[in-house]
Design a protein around this motif. Sequence first.
Motif, PDB file in Angstrom:
ATOM      1  N   ARG A 215      -4.481  16.632   6.017  1.00  0.00           N
ATOM      2  CA  ARG A 215      -6.399  16.326   5.555  1.00  0.00           C
ATOM      3  C   ARG A 215      -6.378  15.291   4.420  1.00  0.00           C
ATOM      4  O   ARG A 215      -7.542  14.819   4.570  1.00  0.00           O
ATOM      5  N   ARG A 216      -5.839  14.817   3.150  1.00  0.00           N
ATOM      6  CA  ARG A 216      -6.297  14.135   2.280  1.00  0.00           C
ATOM      7  C   ARG A 216      -5.843  12.498   2.933  1.00  0.00           C
ATOM      8  O   ARG A 216      -6.379  11.525   2.302  1.00  0.00           O
ATOM      9  N   ILE A 217      -4.465  12.491   3.529  1.00  0.00           N
ATOM     10  CA  ILE A 217      -4.101  11.183   4.066  1.00  0.00           C
ATOM     11  C   ILE A 217      -5.173  10.197   4.569  1.00  0.00           C
ATOM     12  O   ILE A 217      -5.982   9.138   4.698  1.00  0.00           O
ATOM     13  N   ALA A 218      -5.687  11.623   5.723  1.00  0.00           N
ATOM     14  CA  ALA A 218      -6.833  10.923   6.736  1.00  0.00           C
ATOM     15  C   ALA A 218      -7.603  10.899   5.720  1.00  0.00           C
ATOM     16  O   ALA A 218      -8.636   9.374   5.882  1.00  0.00           O
TER      17      ALA A 218
ATOM     18  N   LYS B 235      -6.726  10.765 -11.256  1.00  0.00           N
ATOM     19  CA  LYS B 235      -7.612  10.067  -9.753  1.00  0.00           C
ATOM     20  C   LYS B 235      -6.600  10.093  -9.088  1.00  0.00           C
ATOM     21  O   LYS B 235      -7.409  10.820  -7.812  1.00  0.00           O
ATOM     22  N   VAL B 236      -5.872  10.065  -9.246  1.00  0.00           N
ATOM     23  CA  VAL B 236      -4.602   9.616  -7.749  1.00  0.00           C
ATOM     24  C   VAL B 236      -4.650  10.870  -7.628  1.00  0.00           C
ATOM     25  O   VAL B 236      -3.592  10.978  -6.247  1.00  0.00           O
ATOM     26  N   VAL B 237      -3.655  11.800  -8.421  1.00  0.00           N
ATOM     27  CA  VAL B 237      -3.059  12.962  -8.065  1.00  0.00           C
ATOM     28  C   VAL B 237      -3.795  13.818  -6.782  1.00  0.00           C
ATOM     29  O   VAL B 237      -4.962  14.682  -7.625  1.00  0.00           O
ATOM     30  N   HIS B 238      -3.487  14.416  -5.854  1.00  0.00           N
ATOM     31  CA  HIS B 238      -3.791  15.614  -5.742  1.00  0.00           C
ATOM     32  C   HIS B 238      -2.024  16.513  -5.828  1.00  0.00           C
ATOM     33  O   HIS B 238      -1.269  16.201  -4.840  1.00  0.00           O
TER      34      HIS B 238
ATOM     35  N   ARG C  65       0.931  -1.328   0.030  1.00  0.00           N
ATOM     36  CA  ARG C  65       0.384   0.231   0.315  1.00  0.00           C
ATOM     37  C   ARG C  65       1.218   0.918   0.313  1.00  0.00           C
ATOM     38  O   ARG C  65       1.639   0.886   1.219  1.00  0.00           O
ATOM     39  N   THR C  66       0.925   2.308  -1.337  1.00  0.00           N
ATOM     40  CA  THR C  66       1.809   3.078  -1.616  1.00  0.00           C
ATOM     41  C   THR C  66       1.321   4.280  -2.058  1.00  0.00           C
ATOM     42  O   THR C  66       0.596   4.217  -1.626  1.00  0.00           O
TER      43      THR C  66
ATOM     44  N   ALA D 114      -2.249   7.288  -3.414  1.00  0.00           N
ATOM     45  CA  ALA D 114      -1.923   8.763  -3.681  1.00  0.00           C
ATOM     46  C   ALA D 114      -0.774   9.286  -4.469  1.00  0.00           C
ATOM     47  O   ALA D 114      -0.157   7.446  -3.941  1.00  0.00           O
ATOM     48  N   ILE D 115      -1.199  10.436  -5.347  1.00  0.00           N
ATOM     49  CA  ILE D 115       0.028  10.911  -5.216  1.00  0.00           C
ATOM     50  C   ILE D 115       0.170  12.210  -5.188  1.00  0.00           C
ATOM     51  O   ILE D 115      -0.878  12.739  -5.486  1.00  0.00           O
TER      52      ILE D 115
END
Length: 194
Positions: free
Chosen positions: A188-191, A168-171, A4-5, A113-114
Amino acid sequence: MKYRTILLFGAPGAGKGTQGKILGSIPNFFHCACGDVFRTLTTESKVGRIFIDYSSRGELVPDEPTIELWQQFIRNSTQAGRFNPGRDTLVLDGIPRNVHQAEMLMGTLDVRAIFYLRCPNMNKLVERLQRRALRENRLDDANLQIIKSRLKTYERETKPVLNFYGEKVVHKIDSTQTPVEVLLDILRRIAKID
Ligand code: AMP
């Protein structure tokens, strides 16, 4: 089983290492900066010599020795109990560094997520790299020519990795903010990532 990355993404000097170290200190997160793994090598080893050769020109080390070294590091960290693949989220910084590496790691990484640390101001990146060069004794960041070559390598080889994983995975994170603001945006996003 895939790891999980979360990827920390962005140009050299964007602040990936700073954020990665903080995230890696949170329970159940394990930070790995590929450049740091290379810097533990000495010129006694073949890969160490290859690293000096390429990094001193601001270029990427060839993919095969890079992925092999990285896999060895992950295996060692797992055996030593520092990284628990069943429990921890891997926070990667500096790898995968091109599309071929992303393909090589397809069976290994489950990229959830990136975090794309964006810094539109080139001068700011150069300034940060030069400051770090003095502080951390990093030869590749001391010389303006090498810095320029590193930034070009990033644009040409690393940026396409974003498209490989899809938006979709890029923040997108504004990395011109203070480190604490950048951290807050990431947390905030990781949570919210499952
Ligand atoms: P960094 O500390 O991430 O800026 O990396 C320093 C140097 O190490 C880079 O300029 C490359 O020469 C080499 N390097 C680090 N990570 C990788 C990678 N994933 N693939 C190839 N070369 C890498």
